[in-house]
Design an enzyme around this catalytic site. Structure first.
Site, short mmCIF file in Angstrom:
data_model
loop_
_atom_site.label_atom_id
_atom_site.label_comp_id
_atom_site.label_asym_id
_atom_site.label_seq_id
_atom_site.Cartn_x
_atom_site.Cartn_y
_atom_site.Cartn_z
CE LYS A 157 -0.61 -1.20 6.03
NZ LYS A 157 -0.67 -1.91 4.73
CG ASP A 175 0.18 -7.13 7.15
OD1 ASP A 175 -0.45 -7.99 7.82
OD2 ASP A 175 1.32 -7.34 6.71
#
Length: 289
Positions: A157, A175
């Site tokens: 991420k 996320d």
């Protein structure tokens, strides 16, 4: 232009008002299996609609170079981007390079990072990260996924945030907001970030991956909230199979809107000009909220 408290969310009036009046929200349609072709078409149409609503979508962390974005992204864990943006100016003023932060006094770094929460662990993370950059990459942030994820505290991420926004290399940032919305929209049933990332990469062309992340995250922060989604103020209500999970009354839903669409400032102290041109408001410095 009208104040943000009173104006309609950009692009919303035409989609949930007159334009959407003749459509049935997706959740009200007769339930039937959705073909792969129909799913791809619906997903890409949501992308296009969100692009109209959020033409200024951008990463909400302030940064001037890849190193600053990398550190800011690590610091954003379990706090808001706004709090990070209010904290990093002092950090980068005192420690502008990885070399500076790698050799810093931990107690002094902790004091700067205290407002972000978990400041001792974050101090260890950013100092360790900086040391690794110096020792392994000559103080430069690498521009490849396989090298970024080798750095301490950097997962996929974080790596995709840096690659997409500091290097212009497409990536999907999964996320909590992104994960919640793509499952709510029934784009996927997966719950693991890497599986979600892989499935989304088959729905959209690579060139759209970075902006897809911004559009979805913007929508999740502003309208499609976790506990009380503002369904009645949503510009893609007619495309959402979860319509009705939140407030459907337009006036009540409008009161749930967050950030600049609800009269609150955006999260960046130095937002891009496109955001300001659409009525966005810079966030206040630390201590002036």
């Amino acid at each position: 232009m009208a104040d943000d408290e009173t104006r309609e969310p950009a692009g919303t009036a035409g989609k949930t008002g007159a334009k959407g009046a003749g459509r049935k929200p997706a959740a009200r349609r007769a339930a039937k299996p959705e073909s792969r072709v129909a799913l791809v078409r619906r997903a890409r149409r949501i992308y296009r609609e969100l692009a109209e609503v959020y033409p200024y979508a951008h990463p909400e962390l302030d940064f001037e170079n890849p190193y600053q974005l990398l550190v800011a992204t690590v610091l954003s864990a379990q706090t808001t981007d706004l709090r990070v943006n209010q904290t990093t100016p002092a950090l980068f003023a005192k420690y502008p390079t990885p070399e500076d932060l790698a050799t810093a006094n931990p107690e002094e770094v902790e004091e700067i990072l205290r407002p972000t929460g978990f400041f001792r662990a974050k101090t260890r993370s950013v100092m360790g990260l900086s040391k690794a950059l110096v020792e392994q990459f000559g103080g430069e942030v690498p521009g490849k996924l396989e090298e970024l994820v080798k750095l301490p505290g950097v997962g996929r991420k974080t790596a995709f945030v840096v690659l997409g926004n500091a290097f212009g290399r497409p990536g999907i940032t999964v996320d909590t907001h992104f994960m919640r919305l793509v499952r709510r929209w029934r784009w996927t049933e997966a719950s693991e970030p890497e599986k979600i990332e892989a499935e989304m990469s088959t729905l959209f062309p690579k060139r759209d991956w970075t902006m897809l992340s911004h559009y979805v995250i913007f929508h999740g922060r502003r309208i499609c909230h976790a506990r009380k989604p503002a369904c009645g103020a949503c510009p893609i209500a007619d495309l959402c199979p979860a319509y009705g999970e939140g407030e459907t009354d337009p006036e009540k839903a409008k009161k749930l809107l967050k950030y600049e669409k609800g009269g609150f400032p955006g999260q960046r102290l130095k937002p891009p000009q496109s955001y300001l041109d659409h009525g966005g408001i810079p966030a206040p410095p630390l201590g002036k909220e």
